[in-house]
Scaffold this motif. Sequence first.
Motif, PDB file in Angstrom:
ATOM      1  N   SER A   1      -2.944  -1.699  12.744  1.00  0.00           N
ATOM      2  CA  SER A   1      -2.098  -0.980  11.793  1.00  0.00           C
ATOM      3  C   SER A   1      -0.888  -1.810  11.370  1.00  0.00           C
ATOM      4  O   SER A   1      -0.576  -1.911  10.180  1.00  0.00           O
ATOM      5  CB  SER A   1      -1.647   0.352  12.406  1.00  0.00           C
ATOM      6  N   VAL A   2      -0.203  -2.402  12.354  1.00  0.00           N
ATOM      7  CA  VAL A   2       0.995  -3.166  11.999  1.00  0.00           C
ATOM      8  C   VAL A   2       0.635  -4.444  11.258  1.00  0.00           C
ATOM      9  O   VAL A   2       1.357  -4.876  10.338  1.00  0.00           O
ATOM     10  CB  VAL A   2       1.847  -3.466  13.254  1.00  0.00           C
ATOM     11  N   LEU A   3      -0.492  -5.073  11.621  1.00  0.00           N
ATOM     12  CA  LEU A   3      -0.910  -6.288  10.917  1.00  0.00           C
ATOM     13  C   LEU A   3      -1.328  -5.977   9.484  1.00  0.00           C
ATOM     14  O   LEU A   3      -1.021  -6.744   8.554  1.00  0.00           O
ATOM     15  CB  LEU A   3      -2.060  -6.964  11.662  1.00  0.00           C
ATOM     16  N   LEU A   4      -2.019  -4.855   9.290  1.00  0.00           N
ATOM     17  CA  LEU A   4      -2.390  -4.449   7.930  1.00  0.00           C
ATOM     18  C   LEU A   4      -1.158  -4.175   7.080  1.00  0.00           C
ATOM     19  O   LEU A   4      -1.114  -4.519   5.890  1.00  0.00           O
ATOM     20  CB  LEU A   4      -3.271  -3.202   7.977  1.00  0.00           C
ATOM     21  N   THR A   5      -0.164  -3.531   7.676  1.00  0.00           N
ATOM     22  CA  THR A   5       1.071  -3.242   6.946  1.00  0.00           C
ATOM     23  C   THR A   5       1.754  -4.534   6.505  1.00  0.00           C
ATOM     24  O   THR A   5       2.189  -4.657   5.349  1.00  0.00           O
ATOM     25  CB  THR A   5       2.029  -2.423   7.826  1.00  0.00           C
ATOM     26  N   ALA A   6       1.838  -5.498   7.422  1.00  0.00           N
ATOM     27  CA  ALA A   6       2.476  -6.773   7.083  1.00  0.00           C
ATOM     28  C   ALA A   6       1.674  -7.519   6.025  1.00  0.00           C
ATOM     29  O   ALA A   6       2.252  -8.097   5.092  1.00  0.00           O
ATOM     30  CB  ALA A   6       2.617  -7.626   8.345  1.00  0.00           C
ATOM     31  N   ARG A   7       0.358  -7.500   6.135  1.00  0.00           N
ATOM     32  CA  ARG A   7      -0.471  -8.190   5.143  1.00  0.00           C
ATOM     33  C   ARG A   7      -0.351  -7.528   3.771  1.00  0.00           C
ATOM     34  O   ARG A   7      -0.268  -8.213   2.742  1.00  0.00           O
ATOM     35  CB  ARG A   7      -1.937  -8.196   5.591  1.00  0.00           C
ATOM     36  N   ARG A   8      -0.364  -6.205   3.758  1.00  0.00           N
ATOM     37  CA  ARG A   8      -0.243  -5.497   2.485  1.00  0.00           C
ATOM     38  C   ARG A   8       1.078  -5.833   1.802  1.00  0.00           C
ATOM     39  O   ARG A   8       1.142  -6.012   0.581  1.00  0.00           O
ATOM     40  CB  ARG A   8      -0.354  -3.986   2.732  1.00  0.00           C
ATOM     41  N   SER A   9       2.148  -5.929   2.592  1.00  0.00           N
ATOM     42  CA  SER A   9       3.447  -6.298   2.038  1.00  0.00           C
ATOM     43  C   SER A   9       3.418  -7.700   1.459  1.00  0.00           C
ATOM     44  O   SER A   9       3.965  -7.951   0.376  1.00  0.00           O
ATOM     45  CB  SER A   9       4.518  -6.196   3.131  1.00  0.00           C
ATOM     46  N   ALA A  10       2.756  -8.631   2.160  1.00  0.00           N
ATOM     47  CA  ALA A  10       2.667 -10.006   1.667  1.00  0.00           C
ATOM     48  C   ALA A  10       1.865 -10.079   0.375  1.00  0.00           C
ATOM     49  O   ALA A  10       2.245 -10.788  -0.567  1.00  0.00           O
ATOM     50  CB  ALA A  10       2.039 -10.898   2.739  1.00  0.00           C
ATOM     51  N   ILE A  11       0.747  -9.348   0.317  1.00  0.00           N
ATOM     52  CA  ILE A  11      -0.076  -9.343  -0.893  1.00  0.00           C
ATOM     53  C   ILE A  11       0.696  -8.763  -2.067  1.00  0.00           C
ATOM     54  O   ILE A  11       0.657  -9.293  -3.194  1.00  0.00           O
ATOM     55  CB  ILE A  11      -1.370  -8.547  -0.653  1.00  0.00           C
ATOM     56  N   ASN A  12       1.412  -7.666  -1.837  1.00  0.00           N
ATOM     57  CA  ASN A  12       2.192  -7.048  -2.913  1.00  0.00           C
ATOM     58  C   ASN A  12       3.285  -7.989  -3.414  1.00  0.00           C
ATOM     59  O   ASN A  12       3.524  -8.088  -4.627  1.00  0.00           O
ATOM     60  CB  ASN A  12       2.809  -5.741  -2.423  1.00  0.00           C
ATOM     61  N   ALA A  13       3.958  -8.672  -2.488  1.00  0.00           N
ATOM     62  CA  ALA A  13       5.014  -9.600  -2.882  1.00  0.00           C
ATOM     63  C   ALA A  13       4.445 -10.767  -3.679  1.00  0.00           C
ATOM     64  O   ALA A  13       5.041 -11.202  -4.674  1.00  0.00           O
ATOM     65  CB  ALA A  13       5.748 -10.114  -1.639  1.00  0.00           C
ATOM     66  N   SER A  14       3.290 -11.273  -3.258  1.00  0.00           N
ATOM     67  CA  SER A  14       2.655 -12.373  -3.989  1.00  0.00           C
ATOM     68  C   SER A  14       2.220 -11.928  -5.385  1.00  0.00           C
ATOM     69  O   SER A  14       2.429 -12.643  -6.367  1.00  0.00           O
ATOM     70  CB  SER A  14       1.436 -12.881  -3.212  1.00  0.00           C
ATOM     71  N   THR A  15       1.630 -10.742  -5.466  1.00  0.00           N
ATOM     72  CA  THR A  15       1.186 -10.230  -6.770  1.00  0.00           C
ATOM     73  C   THR A  15       2.357 -10.062  -7.728  1.00  0.00           C
ATOM     74  O   THR A  15       2.277 -10.434  -8.912  1.00  0.00           O
ATOM     75  CB  THR A  15       0.467  -8.882  -6.582  1.00  0.00           C
ATOM     76  N   GLU A  16       3.446  -9.497  -7.216  1.00  0.00           N
ATOM     77  CA  GLU A  16       4.631  -9.306  -8.056  1.00  0.00           C
ATOM     78  C   GLU A  16       5.187 -10.643  -8.538  1.00  0.00           C
ATOM     79  O   GLU A  16       5.549 -10.789  -9.716  1.00  0.00           O
ATOM     80  CB  GLU A  16       5.700  -8.552  -7.274  1.00  0.00           C
ATOM     81  N   ALA A  17       5.229 -11.631  -7.657  1.00  0.00           N
ATOM     82  CA  ALA A  17       5.735 -12.950  -8.043  1.00  0.00           C
ATOM     83  C   ALA A  17       4.830 -13.602  -9.093  1.00  0.00           C
ATOM     84  O   ALA A  17       5.316 -14.227 -10.043  1.00  0.00           O
ATOM     85  CB  ALA A  17       5.853 -13.845  -6.813  1.00  0.00           C
ATOM     86  N   GLN A  18       3.522 -13.438  -8.943  1.00  0.00           N
ATOM     87  CA  GLN A  18       2.594 -14.021  -9.918  1.00  0.00           C
ATOM     88  C   GLN A  18       2.774 -13.390 -11.297  1.00  0.00           C
ATOM     89  O   GLN A  18       2.755 -14.093 -12.325  1.00  0.00           O
ATOM     90  CB  GLN A  18       1.160 -13.831  -9.429  1.00  0.00           C
ATOM     91  N   LEU A  19       2.923 -12.075 -11.333  1.00  0.00           N
ATOM     92  CA  LEU A  19       3.137 -11.402 -12.620  1.00  0.00           C
ATOM     93  C   LEU A  19       4.443 -11.845 -13.267  1.00  0.00           C
ATOM     94  O   LEU A  19       4.523 -11.992 -14.497  1.00  0.00           O
ATOM     95  CB  LEU A  19       3.135  -9.882 -12.411  1.00  0.00           C
TER      96      LEU A  19
END
Length: 350
Positions: A133-151
């Motif tokens: 659960s905690v690893l998924l939360t951290a990964r989801r945050s990283a993916i969201n941050a990367s997606t936002e930066a790419q946009l």
Amino acid sequence: MTDLREVVDVVIGVDTYVHSHSAAVIDSATGGVLGEITVEATAAGYAELVEFANNYPMSRAWAIEGTGGHGAGLSRHLLESSELVVELDRPKRAARRNGAKSDPLDAIRAAREAMARPRLGTPRSGSERQALSVLLTARRSAINASTEAQLQVFSLVIAAPEPIRVRFRGQKLAAMLNTAAKLRVQSAWDVETTSTVVALRTLARRAHAMLKEARELQKEILAIIRSWRPDLLEEFGVGPIVAATVLCAWSHPGRVHSEAAFAMLAGVAPIPANSGQITTRYRLNRYGDRQLNTALHTVVQSRIQYQPATRDYVARRTAEGKTGREIKRCLARYVARDLYRLLEGGDAAA
């Protein structure tokens, strides 16, 4: 678990907050309040709460709001002491007369609602489940941050000064990121061009760093799944992220009482929408765990593209007049059934 009134003498409702928990002891036969207490959300506070409950030497159950959030520490403490704990997330609040609202009142409502509910679940538990659960939360945050930066990189390139914009012309987003990450500031540029280059370079490097972080977290997730439930990874279309999401929702054998309940939890169980003589109408289920719902549809999409048996099923159902959406909903329900049966079949690591 069904009907607490048939199992215990008292139900202790707990309204959880960050710094404190309010509890109320309710007689399961009459619904009367036997006692109330508010403690700090610390190990000492949990011990004080258990000591308070011991003043009522009867069989008891704990109805806790937010067992996966503010109440996680208390739930863990009680489960380690072999207490009976039931999960009460997002309770249906009773109407508050004259706007009455307080933590003790909410604790009383929690206990009474637990007694009124036809079915109750136990909290999600297990060290492997919590780790995922905690690893998924951290990964989801990283993916969201990367997606936002790419946009943001894409948007800045569109509005960039021409000397900068020309460097990106004809490039896809991935190539844009690589180009932006290597930009260098030139002294002859004006302040707008210089600032744009600095912003593009910062965002591109952030996107790359977050993607690298997500990959490292995925490796950690995969290692846990391989040691706990490697059988899930053998299912067609189930990768480490899908498997981790499913395991976090399921938690442990017996928590979800049936495959129909698991489908409802995943939001893939059809909801009847009948009226009058029409008895074959169903509505899209928008409830349940949306992360789990997304995971099941990821499996469906993968099977539609790469699994011959699923492609044959799609062709047959299409010939029967079913739409693409209807077929995917049916497939998601089948995936939920198969995964539930696999999970309840036993701990593969045991």
